[in-house]
Design a protein around this motif. Sequence first.
Motif, PDB file in Angstrom:
ATOM      1  N   VAL A  33      44.183  29.215 -27.655  1.00 49.41           N
ATOM      2  CA  VAL A  33      43.707  29.540 -29.004  1.00 49.41           C
ATOM      3  C   VAL A  33      42.431  30.369 -29.002  1.00 49.41           C
ATOM      4  O   VAL A  33      42.160  31.081 -29.963  1.00 49.41           O
ATOM      5  N   SER A  34      41.663  30.326 -27.913  1.00 48.52           N
ATOM      6  CA  SER A  34      40.439  31.126 -27.854  1.00 48.52           C
ATOM      7  C   SER A  34      40.694  32.536 -27.336  1.00 48.52           C
ATOM      8  O   SER A  34      39.843  33.411 -27.465  1.00 48.52           O
ATOM      9  N   GLU A 111      48.429  20.604 -35.371  1.00 49.08           N
ATOM     10  CA  GLU A 111      47.652  20.954 -36.563  1.00 49.08           C
ATOM     11  C   GLU A 111      47.814  19.891 -37.639  1.00 49.08           C
ATOM     12  O   GLU A 111      46.829  19.472 -38.257  1.00 49.08           O
ATOM     13  N   PHE A 116      43.333  19.495 -33.246  1.00 48.92           N
ATOM     14  CA  PHE A 116      42.319  20.515 -32.961  1.00 48.92           C
ATOM     15  C   PHE A 116      40.943  20.087 -33.456  1.00 48.92           C
ATOM     16  O   PHE A 116      39.940  20.329 -32.782  1.00 48.92           O
ATOM     17  N   LYS A 117      40.907  19.433 -34.601  1.00 44.90           N
ATOM     18  CA  LYS A 117      39.634  18.947 -35.129  1.00 44.90           C
ATOM     19  C   LYS A 117      39.138  17.757 -34.315  1.00 44.90           C
ATOM     20  O   LYS A 117      37.984  17.701 -33.911  1.00 44.90           O
ATOM     21  N   THR A 122      38.348  22.980 -32.799  1.00 45.89           N
ATOM     22  CA  THR A 122      38.020  23.740 -34.015  1.00 45.89           C
ATOM     23  C   THR A 122      36.521  24.010 -34.075  1.00 45.89           C
ATOM     24  O   THR A 122      36.092  25.143 -34.313  1.00 45.89           O
ATOM     25  N   GLU A 123      35.734  22.982 -33.832  1.00 50.63           N
ATOM     26  CA  GLU A 123      34.278  23.108 -33.890  1.00 50.63           C
ATOM     27  C   GLU A 123      33.761  24.079 -32.833  1.00 50.63           C
ATOM     28  O   GLU A 123      32.908  24.939 -33.125  1.00 50.63           O
ATOM     29  N   LEU A 125      35.383  26.562 -31.365  1.00 48.22           N
ATOM     30  CA  LEU A 125      35.788  27.937 -31.694  1.00 48.22           C
ATOM     31  C   LEU A 125      34.945  28.502 -32.828  1.00 48.22           C
ATOM     32  O   LEU A 125      34.577  29.676 -32.808  1.00 48.22           O
ATOM     33  N   GLU A 126      34.627  27.669 -33.810  1.00 46.81           N
ATOM     34  CA  GLU A 126      33.770  28.123 -34.910  1.00 46.81           C
ATOM     35  C   GLU A 126      32.377  28.469 -34.396  1.00 46.81           C
ATOM     36  O   GLU A 126      31.794  29.476 -34.797  1.00 46.81           O
TER      37      GLU A 126
END
Length: 154
Positions: A33-34, A111, A116-117, A122-123, A125-126
Amino acid sequence: MRTITVNGTELNMVFTYAAAECKELVQRMFSVVSGSYILKNNSENRAEAVLDGTAEMVAEIPQICSIAFYAGLLEENPASFEDARSMMRTYMEENELSYAGLYKQIKAWMEEDGFFKLSGLTEMLEEMSQNAEEKIQKQPKAPQDHRKKSTSTK
């Protein structure tokens, strides 16, 4: 969570705590995902780097599916890795799925379950995205003093 049927047996696939604690799954999903498969290629030719990274990622999909299927069973239907892989293959045959098709299905389940969270992907990647944006904004502008000054003719 969802219930799937494999060889006439109902199994619950859950991508929460047990799956998020599966280090190898988290690492491989982060790489996908990255986009790190593409970034880690040191080729100076950008097109070549994208193609090589994409090829490496596609080659990893079957292994990611095996690990993810195993991890999805851990919470409610624990099985050995080999048994989980055998169930995965039967599931793929019964549902006429390719590894790419299974990967898409598993990613959607992840998902839905908040994998992911919960895993922190998620964190991370953000944060990476925000740091990249900050670095781009902080880049010094090239000096313009070497240019000829323009004057108005009005």
